[in-house]
Design a protein around this motif. Sequence first.
Motif, PDB file in Angstrom:
ATOM      1  N   LYS A  79       0.943  -1.282  -0.098  1.00 22.30           N
ATOM      2  CA  LYS A  79       0.075   0.011  -0.185  1.00 22.30           C
ATOM      3  C   LYS A  79       0.826   1.279  -0.079  1.00 22.30           C
ATOM      4  N   THR A  80       0.406   2.505   0.186  1.00 24.01           N
ATOM      5  CA  THR A  80       1.171   3.790   0.321  1.00 24.01           C
ATOM      6  C   THR A  80       0.901   4.343   1.550  1.00 24.01           C
ATOM      7  N   ILE A  81       1.659   5.505   1.753  1.00 24.11           N
ATOM      8  CA  ILE A  81       1.690   6.161   3.193  1.00 24.11           C
ATOM      9  C   ILE A  81       0.070   6.766   3.315  1.00 24.11           C
ATOM     10  N   HIS A  82      -0.322   7.169   2.148  1.00 26.95           N
ATOM     11  CA  HIS A  82      -1.698   7.806   2.004  1.00 26.95           C
ATOM     12  C   HIS A  82      -2.703   6.918   2.495  1.00 26.95           C
ATOM     13  N   PHE A  83      -2.470   5.739   2.164  1.00 29.21           N
ATOM     14  CA  PHE A  83      -3.527   4.505   2.367  1.00 29.21           C
ATOM     15  C   PHE A  83      -3.258   4.093   4.168  1.00 29.21           C
ATOM     16  N   LEU A  84      -2.273   4.364   4.574  1.00 27.13           N
ATOM     17  CA  LEU A  84      -1.858   4.241   6.156  1.00 27.13           C
ATOM     18  C   LEU A  84      -2.588   5.364   6.567  1.00 27.13           C
ATOM     19  N   LEU A  85      -2.354   6.574   6.484  1.00 25.46           N
ATOM     20  CA  LEU A  85      -2.687   7.790   6.954  1.00 25.46           C
ATOM     21  C   LEU A  85      -4.228   8.086   6.866  1.00 25.46           C
ATOM     22  N   HIS A  86      -4.773   7.306   5.778  1.00 20.83           N
ATOM     23  CA  HIS A  86      -6.359   7.856   5.293  1.00 20.83           C
ATOM     24  C   HIS A  86      -6.979   6.140   5.291  1.00 20.83           C
ATOM     25  N   PRO A  87      -6.991   5.607   6.435  1.00 22.03           N
ATOM     26  CA  PRO A  87      -7.427   4.143   6.364  1.00 22.03           C
ATOM     27  C   PRO A  87      -9.271   4.129   5.799  1.00 22.03           C
ATOM     28  N   GLY A  88      -9.534   3.290   4.656  1.00 22.37           N
ATOM     29  CA  GLY A  88     -10.497   3.063   4.204  1.00 22.37           C
ATOM     30  C   GLY A  88     -10.654   4.139   3.069  1.00 22.37           C
ATOM     31  N   SER A  89     -10.026   5.084   2.686  1.00 22.71           N
ATOM     32  CA  SER A  89     -10.152   6.206   1.896  1.00 22.71           C
ATOM     33  C   SER A  89      -9.741   5.374   0.394  1.00 22.71           C
ATOM     34  N   GLN A  90     -10.439   5.703  -0.636  1.00 20.13           N
ATOM     35  CA  GLN A  90      -9.905   5.286  -1.725  1.00 20.13           C
ATOM     36  C   GLN A  90      -9.526   6.192  -2.834  1.00 20.13           C
ATOM     37  N   THR A  91      -9.643   7.400  -2.110  1.00 18.33           N
ATOM     38  CA  THR A  91      -9.130   8.587  -3.216  1.00 18.33           C
ATOM     39  C   THR A  91      -7.602   8.867  -3.163  1.00 18.33           C
ATOM     40  N   ALA A  92      -6.904   8.820  -4.030  1.00 22.66           N
ATOM     41  CA  ALA A  92      -5.495   9.176  -3.942  1.00 22.66           C
ATOM     42  C   ALA A  92      -5.587  10.902  -4.001  1.00 22.66           C
ATOM     43  N   PRO A  93      -4.477  11.254  -3.311  1.00 25.52           N
ATOM     44  CA  PRO A  93      -3.895  12.848  -3.120  1.00 25.52           C
ATOM     45  C   PRO A  93      -4.012  13.280  -4.662  1.00 25.52           C
ATOM     46  N   LYS A  94      -4.574  14.510  -4.678  1.00 21.45           N
ATOM     47  CA  LYS A  94      -4.304  15.217  -6.049  1.00 21.45           C
ATOM     48  C   LYS A  94      -3.203  16.165  -5.947  1.00 21.45           C
ATOM     49  N   HIS A  95      -2.528  16.519  -5.063  1.00 21.56           N
ATOM     50  CA  HIS A  95      -1.429  17.290  -5.056  1.00 21.56           C
ATOM     51  C   HIS A  95      -0.405  16.575  -4.243  1.00 21.56           C
ATOM     52  N   VAL A  96       0.959  16.745  -4.761  1.00 21.66           N
ATOM     53  CA  VAL A  96       1.953  16.162  -3.869  1.00 21.66           C
ATOM     54  C   VAL A  96       2.771  17.526  -3.291  1.00 21.66           C
ATOM     55  N   TRP A  97       2.338  17.781  -2.145  1.00 20.67           N
ATOM     56  CA  TRP A  97       2.575  18.820  -1.299  1.00 20.67           C
ATOM     57  C   TRP A  97       3.918  18.398  -0.652  1.00 20.67           C
ATOM     58  N   THR A  98       4.338  17.285  -0.552  1.00 24.81           N
ATOM     59  CA  THR A  98       5.732  16.730  -0.181  1.00 24.81           C
ATOM     60  C   THR A  98       6.825  17.562  -1.063  1.00 24.81           C
ATOM     61  N   GLN A  99       6.513  17.455  -2.337  1.00 23.51           N
ATOM     62  CA  GLN A  99       7.384  18.172  -3.360  1.00 23.51           C
ATOM     63  C   GLN A  99       7.613  19.469  -3.085  1.00 23.51           C
ATOM     64  N   ALA A 100       6.513  20.385  -2.613  1.00 22.49           N
ATOM     65  CA  ALA A 100       6.670  21.813  -2.460  1.00 22.49           C
ATOM     66  C   ALA A 100       7.220  22.039  -0.944  1.00 22.49           C
ATOM     67  N   LEU A 101       7.221  21.233  -0.253  1.00 26.06           N
ATOM     68  CA  LEU A 101       7.692  21.205   1.331  1.00 26.06           C
ATOM     69  C   LEU A 101       9.105  21.104   1.102  1.00 26.06           C
ATOM     70  N   LEU A 102       9.570  20.165   0.116  1.00 24.16           N
ATOM     71  CA  LEU A 102      11.131  19.653   0.156  1.00 24.16           C
ATOM     72  C   LEU A 102      11.835  20.871  -0.886  1.00 24.16           C
ATOM     73  N   ASP A 103      11.039  21.706  -1.501  1.00 18.74           N
ATOM     74  CA  ASP A 103      11.506  22.943  -2.299  1.00 18.74           C
ATOM     75  C   ASP A 103      12.222  23.916  -1.361  1.00 18.74           C
ATOM     76  N   THR A 104      13.685  23.698  -1.540  1.00 22.24           N
ATOM     77  CA  THR A 104      14.318  24.619  -0.947  1.00 22.24           C
ATOM     78  C   THR A 104      15.081  25.797  -1.502  1.00 22.24           C
ATOM     79  N   ARG A 105      14.647  25.906  -2.549  1.00 27.23           N
ATOM     80  CA  ARG A 105      15.131  27.202  -3.321  1.00 27.23           C
ATOM     81  C   ARG A 105      14.832  28.653  -2.438  1.00 27.23           C
ATOM     82  N   LYS A 106      15.653  29.418  -2.488  1.00 23.99           N
ATOM     83  CA  LYS A 106      15.512  30.802  -1.741  1.00 23.99           C
ATOM     84  C   LYS A 106      14.124  31.447  -2.026  1.00 23.99           C
ATOM     85  N   CYS A 107      13.843  31.601  -3.340  1.00 26.37           N
ATOM     86  CA  CYS A 107      12.485  32.192  -3.579  1.00 26.37           C
ATOM     87  C   CYS A 107      12.104  31.557  -4.956  1.00 26.37           C
TER      88      CYS A 107
END
Length: 259
Positions: free
Chosen positions: A214-242
């Motif tokens: 399964k995925t992390i999403h499945f683990l943190l959304h038990p029973g949910s069948q809807t996959a995330p539409k946005h990958v906010w993780t990539q935004a959080l890991l974007d370390t450009r100055k601006c």
Amino acid sequence: SARFFAGRSLATAYTRLWFLKKGGFIHFQSDSGGSIFTWTLTKFGFSQIETKLPELKEAGFKCEHMDHDLLVTAAHLGEWLLEEPIGADFVTEQELRRCYPESLPEWIPQSQRHRPDGYWRIPFKEGFLAVALEVELNRKRASFYTGAARFYEEHNEVSRVLWIVNGQPFARALAEKFNAYLGSKAVIHNLVALKDFEKFGWSAPILFGAESGKTIHFLLHPGSQTAPKHVWTQALLDTRKCPHRSKIYEISTGGPSCN
């Protein structure tokens, strides 16, 4: 920007952060190689919010290991960056470290013997599940992992432990260690490879554990069948100055940059 400046441009959010920097509330912090940049509180900025916090057993706010703490933040917030589900909750590593146990929620272990990188409270059926987060970039001595395994075995209020570790071989070795030490109880430990997490965020596959395949999403959304539409993780890991290119700098130097 997405969390605090919804509906406004990235440039507007960036300008607001610079005003906070000019006022001495926040500043840039970079890693030793100068490739990772994050906004962090200053001592003055922390003093402005300290009175709004519960009584602290240890006053402080700075991160000690930027690359590790950045990954922890990205994993912990993940697809809940904008809004967490009703009934969901977080406890961060900083809260576990700085707050007295009586100030922390009752749904997490009150023992201070082991401190994970955070907890999630996940709505499930008529109740909730508690999931611990462990981000391991470097291998520790074997006694650390057996100690962690013993801690979670003794505190069954924690339903699952999500480990994000540096490489699939490390994940396999850790799974084998848990299996040898815990037997059938090892299934509560779900292991994810760091590269998968960096690429897919909460859509990263769980390699070992009860939710293997399964995925992390499945683990943190038990029973949910809807996959995330946005990958906010990539935004959080974007370390450009601006988030934008300076047109003036491009004209003067022939290359993109931002100061």
